[in-house]
Design an enzyme around this catalytic site. Structure first.
Site, PDB file in Angstrom:
ATOM      1  N   GLY A  29       0.832  -1.313   0.029  1.00 34.93           N
ATOM      2  CA  GLY A  29       0.087   0.067  -0.077  1.00 34.93           C
ATOM      3  C   GLY A  29       0.774   1.330   0.167  1.00 34.93           C
ATOM      4  O   GLY A  29       0.476   2.136  -0.714  1.00 34.93           O
ATOM      5  N   ASP A  31       3.416   2.360  -1.556  1.00 32.90           N
ATOM      6  CA  ASP A  31       4.069   2.461  -2.839  1.00 32.90           C
ATOM      7  C   ASP A  31       2.898   3.007  -3.763  1.00 32.90           C
ATOM      8  O   ASP A  31       2.976   3.993  -4.668  1.00 32.90           O
ATOM      9  CB  ASP A  31       4.875   1.355  -3.469  1.00 32.90           C
ATOM     10  CG  ASP A  31       6.246   1.195  -2.632  1.00 32.90           C
ATOM     11  OD1 ASP A  31       6.638   2.249  -2.067  1.00 32.90           O
ATOM     12  OD2 ASP A  31       6.711   0.069  -2.600  1.00 32.90           O
ATOM     13  N   THR A  32       1.863   2.252  -4.089  1.00 30.46           N
ATOM     14  CA  THR A  32       0.901   2.210  -5.158  1.00 30.46           C
ATOM     15  C   THR A  32      -0.459   2.414  -4.748  1.00 30.46           C
ATOM     16  O   THR A  32      -1.372   2.632  -5.762  1.00 30.46           O
ATOM     17  CB  THR A  32       1.274   1.114  -6.090  1.00 30.46           C
ATOM     18  OG1 THR A  32       0.678  -0.230  -5.155  1.00 30.46           O
ATOM     19  CG2 THR A  32       2.591   0.838  -6.331  1.00 30.46           C
ATOM     20  N   ARG A  33      -0.894   2.379  -3.542  1.00 36.44           N
ATOM     21  CA  ARG A  33      -2.234   2.416  -3.069  1.00 36.44           C
ATOM     22  C   ARG A  33      -3.086   3.522  -3.691  1.00 36.44           C
ATOM     23  O   ARG A  33      -4.231   3.394  -4.263  1.00 36.44           O
ATOM     24  CB  ARG A  33      -2.784   2.139  -1.612  1.00 36.44           C
ATOM     25  CG  ARG A  33      -4.348   2.087  -1.210  1.00 36.44           C
ATOM     26  CD  ARG A  33      -4.412   2.447   0.147  1.00 36.44           C
ATOM     27  NE  ARG A  33      -3.772   1.514   1.171  1.00 36.44           N
ATOM     28  CZ  ARG A  33      -2.647   1.663   2.180  1.00 36.44           C
ATOM     29  NH1 ARG A  33      -2.589   3.224   2.027  1.00 36.44           N
ATOM     30  NH2 ARG A  33      -2.166   0.781   2.740  1.00 36.44           N
ATOM     31  N   GLY A  61       1.035  -9.567  12.440  1.00 35.42           N
ATOM     32  CA  GLY A  61       1.848 -10.838  12.289  1.00 35.42           C
ATOM     33  C   GLY A  61       2.058 -11.496  11.111  1.00 35.42           C
ATOM     34  O   GLY A  61       3.055 -12.242  11.210  1.00 35.42           O
ATOM     35  N   GLU A  95       2.109 -13.770   1.131  1.00 33.56           N
ATOM     36  CA  GLU A  95       0.862 -13.680   0.050  1.00 33.56           C
ATOM     37  C   GLU A  95       1.244 -14.238  -1.090  1.00 33.56           C
ATOM     38  O   GLU A  95       0.847 -15.098  -1.973  1.00 33.56           O
ATOM     39  CB  GLU A  95       0.106 -12.219   0.108  1.00 33.56           C
ATOM     40  CG  GLU A  95      -1.158 -12.267  -0.859  1.00 33.56           C
ATOM     41  CD  GLU A  95      -1.722 -10.914  -0.718  1.00 33.56           C
ATOM     42  OE1 GLU A  95      -2.633 -10.612  -0.007  1.00 33.56           O
ATOM     43  OE2 GLU A  95      -1.104  -9.989  -1.320  1.00 33.56           O
TER      44      GLU A  95
END
Length: 798
Positions: A29, A31-33, A61, A95
């Protein structure tokens, strides 16, 4: 990070995320959100693309919440935006590992976007990515170090996938490119492969392994097999699996069944696919051909041409694979291997029949709507599965037809199948037969009725000079298979051939072209034969003793193939033939009659077309009397004709290639002009216990390869035996009067096998010159009466 469609969530939220997202957006987020990712997300949702995006940092976490994990597993496409601080986020890296896991398990599409970062920094973990991973490692315990290694592996793997690079170009242009890629994938709705599909994963795995070998050029994949094997189903499944990898794709169904007037429609269907759904108007075939050629050469495409049986069917669609852009793939399904070869298929896949386990499962799914048969129907089910012999069409049709039926109806249906094929299956299989010309159809019917399981070369010489090409055509059309030179065909293909013969005259077998077993027996014993009969095979073990009359063959005057045989020769099965017995032989090419009871062939025997004659275990004394010419006769087998005293000479059979006289115990002499048989390759006199002499060989016999004189009372061989320049096998075992090895044998330079076992060879009976047999590979001297052999020979064959 990742998230949302029209909702947003937090890590601590208990909200259940709705499933089945089109796109899962992963980014960091900070950088590019608020710039690139927001523009991308807004455009995706504007196009109606259900997109999951996370509006929170969710760094609690660094674990992936269960709802997010489920959303990832049920998303179709993953978009990963690599930016400067991406690798600093443990959440993003975890992720990423999960994305790779889902991609590999479910073969999902992954697009990566390098946002102002160098792709090689991601791949090799340099720059900010290297610094971030080093920072993670600084205070890492062993468990964390193992996790960092997983992050490194995931970064390297995903960096090698397709995607975009955002650097100095307009971001809006990159967003448009991404939208185009995603829309192409989402608009490629999977083709319906049907229900109750068994074994498809194995086919897909094998095909993808084959296709991976041709990534840098146009790949032409040929999928072939008999009708009903599942070629179209497999083509649809592989199309669904890989079409997203191409800029555009098209699947043209049932090309064989489309009339010539449909060419323009086929061209429009092809263009509709490769132009990504745009409706194209073309006024004529030539215009369509030009447009197709231009479109194929400028896009990397996947095209499937389903059910092609003639090359000209592709003439106006994709006449040559050179029309296609590099890395395109053409898939063609066909029953004809030759069509695939002519088009230039560099990958061929023959659809095998289902194994027993797969066949039982497929049948059960249609017959019982479960994976295994119901216990009370188990034996009946296995009988029907055996009948279907792994053909998916048959298993499906028969299973569906028996669903919900009583056990007695199953038994009745199975009984009927043994004599009459199911018409839906028969008609599908017969399509391939109908495409054959008259000669090819005749060869197919001869193999189906008479020659399944026989040697290809044997069948070719029996059926004539055109047979070899015809057999190749049948193999190309998947009507027969050839393994180790033996002809075979699927049981249902054979039954289809039988049914074609039965339909020639359902109520009168005597008016059919080919007869076998019980029908042949009835026709012969009841004098029902007609000139329609071209072939007749009778297994004597399957019928009562054969009692024929002078009328049995009277009207069967166009017979080409006659075989009355005893497969269990140890059982003596006597025929009863009247003395005046005759049969027409003018068109006969093959005569095989075990236990033929007369002393010679009929007086009217003029088989000018005869190629092979076999009268094993017969009462023949001599084949015929008088001067008769059978210049096409190449193979004679009179083995165990114990009353035989005379065989034809050269003038009767000038082109003889093989003569078998094994066990002819009354035969005392061979023709003096045996040397004139220039084509003779094999002569066997094994067991001719009255044969004392072998004739002089006055001139060279270069083609004779095998000479078997075992079991004779020959005492020596003539010096002219040296004229057998091509002889490779000489057998002289169990010759009771042979006391020494004929010295002239030592000059047979081509001899590979010399069998002198169990003779009365005495001490000194082995000439020292035997070591001059330079080609000899096998020498049998067992059972001789000597204690030593020449030293040079002992050294060579120790």
């Amino acid at each position: 990070m990742a998230s949302s469609s029209t909702h947003t969530i937090k890590a601590s939220s208990s909200t259940t995320i709705s499933r089945n997202y089109d796109v899962f957006l992963s980014f960091t987020g900070c950088d590019t959100r608020k710039n690139f990712t927001d523009h991308l997300y807004t455009t995706l949702t504007a196009y109606g693309i259900r997109t999951f995006r996370d509006d929170e940092e969710l760094e609690n976490g660094g674990d992936i919440a269960s709802d997010l994990s489920r959303a990832m597993e049920e998303s179709t496409i993953f978009l990963i935006v690599f930016s400067k601080n991406y690798a600093y986020s443990r959440w993003c890296l975890n992720e990423l590992v999960k994305i790779i896991e889902v991609k590999n398990q479910k073969e999902r599409m992954v697009l990566r976007i390098f946002y102002h970062v160098d792709p090689s920094d991601v791949r090799n973990q340099r720059g900010s990515f290297g610094e971030a991973l080093a920072d993670h490692k600084r205070y890492a315990n062993q468990e964390k170090k193992e996790m960092i290694q997983k992050w490194r592996t995931a970064l390297k793997e995903v960096a090698n996938l397709s995607g975009c690079h955002v650097d100095d170009q307009y971001e809006s242009q990159v967003v448009k490119e991404i939208i185009d890629i995603i829309m192409r994938r989402l608009n490629n709705q999977p083709l319906n492969v049907g229900k109750n599909i068994v074994g498809i994963d194995i086919h897909l795995k094998k095909l993808k392994l084959l296709m991976n070998t041709e990534l840098n050029k146009v790949s032409v994949v040929g999928i072939y097999g008999i009708g009903g094997a599942g070629k179209t189903t497999i083509a649809k499944a592989i199309y669904n699996e890989i079409s997203h990898q191409y800029e555009s794709s098209s699947f043209l169904r049932n090309i064989k069944e489309r009339p010539k007037s449909d060419i323009l429609q086929l061209q429009q269907e092809l263009l509709h696919g490769i132009l990504k759904g745009k409706n194209v108007r073309i006024s004529n075939i030539d215009e369509g051909t030009i447009m197709i050629k231009r479109c194929l050469s400028s896009n990397r495409v996947l095209v499937v041409f389903d059910d092609v049986d003639e090359l000209k069917q592709l003439e106006y669609l994709a006449e040559e694979k050179d029309w296609f852009e590099s890395k395109s793939t053409i898939i063609i399904t066909s029953r004809d291997k030759q069509v695939l070869a002519q088009y230039g298929a560099n990958i061929s896949y023959e659809v095998p029949k289902l194994n027993k386990e797969e066949a039982v499962e497929l049948f059960s799914l249609w017959a019982f709507k479960q994976n295994l048969p119901k216990e009370v129907y188990k034996n009946l089910s296995y009988s029907i599965v055996d009948y279907a012999n792994g053909l998916p069409l048959a298993l499906k049709v028969l299973g569906a037809s028996l669903f919900g039926k009583k056990q007695s109806e199953w038994e009745s249906a199975l009984c009927k199948l043994k004599t009459t094929p199911h018409m839906e299956i028969h008609n599908v299989l017969k399509i391939s037969f109908n495409r054959l010309d008259d000669l090819e159809q005749g060869i197919f019917l001869d193999i189906a009725c008479f020659f399944k399981g026989n040697d290809k070369y044997f069948v070719s010489r029996i059926l004539g000079p055109y047979a070899e090409h015809g057999i190749t055509t049948l193999e190309d059309r998947c009507l027969i298979t050839i393994s180790k030179n033996m002809l075979d065909m699927h049981d249902l293909i054979q039954q289809m051939g039988w049914e074609i013969i039965c339909c020639e005259c359902p109520k009168d077998p005597g008016r059919r072209s080919r007869l076998w077993d019980s029908d042949a027996y009835d026709v012969l014993t009841r004098n029902m034969g007609t000139r329609a009969i071209k072939g007749l095979f009778l297994d004597k073990c399957k019928s009562n003793p054969l009692q024929l009359t002078a009328e049995s063959f009277k009207l069967i005057n166009r017979l080409r193939l006659l075989k009355i045989y005893n497969p269990h020769r140890e059982l003596f099965l006597e025929d009863h033939l009247p003395r005046g017995f005759e049969f027409s032989s003018h068109e006969l090419t093959y005569l095989h009659w075990d236990g033929y009871s007369l002393e010679s062939l009929p007086m009217n025997f003029h088989a000018n077309s005869l190629v092979e004659l076999s009268l094993r275990d017969s009462n023949i004394k001599q084949l015929w009397s008088g001067d008769k010419l059978h210049d096409k006769l190449k193979f004679i087998d009179l083995s165990y004709s114990t009353h035989l005293i005379k065989i034809p000479d050269f003038s009767s059979v000038p082109n003889l290639e093989s003569l078998t006289l094994e066990g002819c115990v009354d035969l005392a002499v061979l023709p003096r002009d045996i040397y004139k048989w220039k084509q003779l390759k094999k002569l066997s006199c094994n067991g001719c216990s009255k044969l004392e002499r072998f004739p002089e060989i006055k001139i060279s016999m270069r083609k004779l390869r095998v000479l078997d004189l075992s079991g004779t009372i020959i005492t020596d061989l003539p010096s002219s035996i040296t004229h057998l320049h091509g002889l490779q096998t000489l057998r002289l075992s169990k010759c009771s009067e042979l006391h020494k090895i004929p010295i002239h044998i030592c000059q047979l330079s081509s001899l590979k096998v010399l069998d002198l076992g169990h003779n009365n060879i005495m001490e000194g009976g082995i000439p020292s010159d035997i070591c001059h047999l330079s080609s000899l590979e096998k020498l049998n001297l067992a059972g001789g009466h000597f204690s030593s052999i020449p030293a040079t020979q002992e050294t060579k064959y120790r």
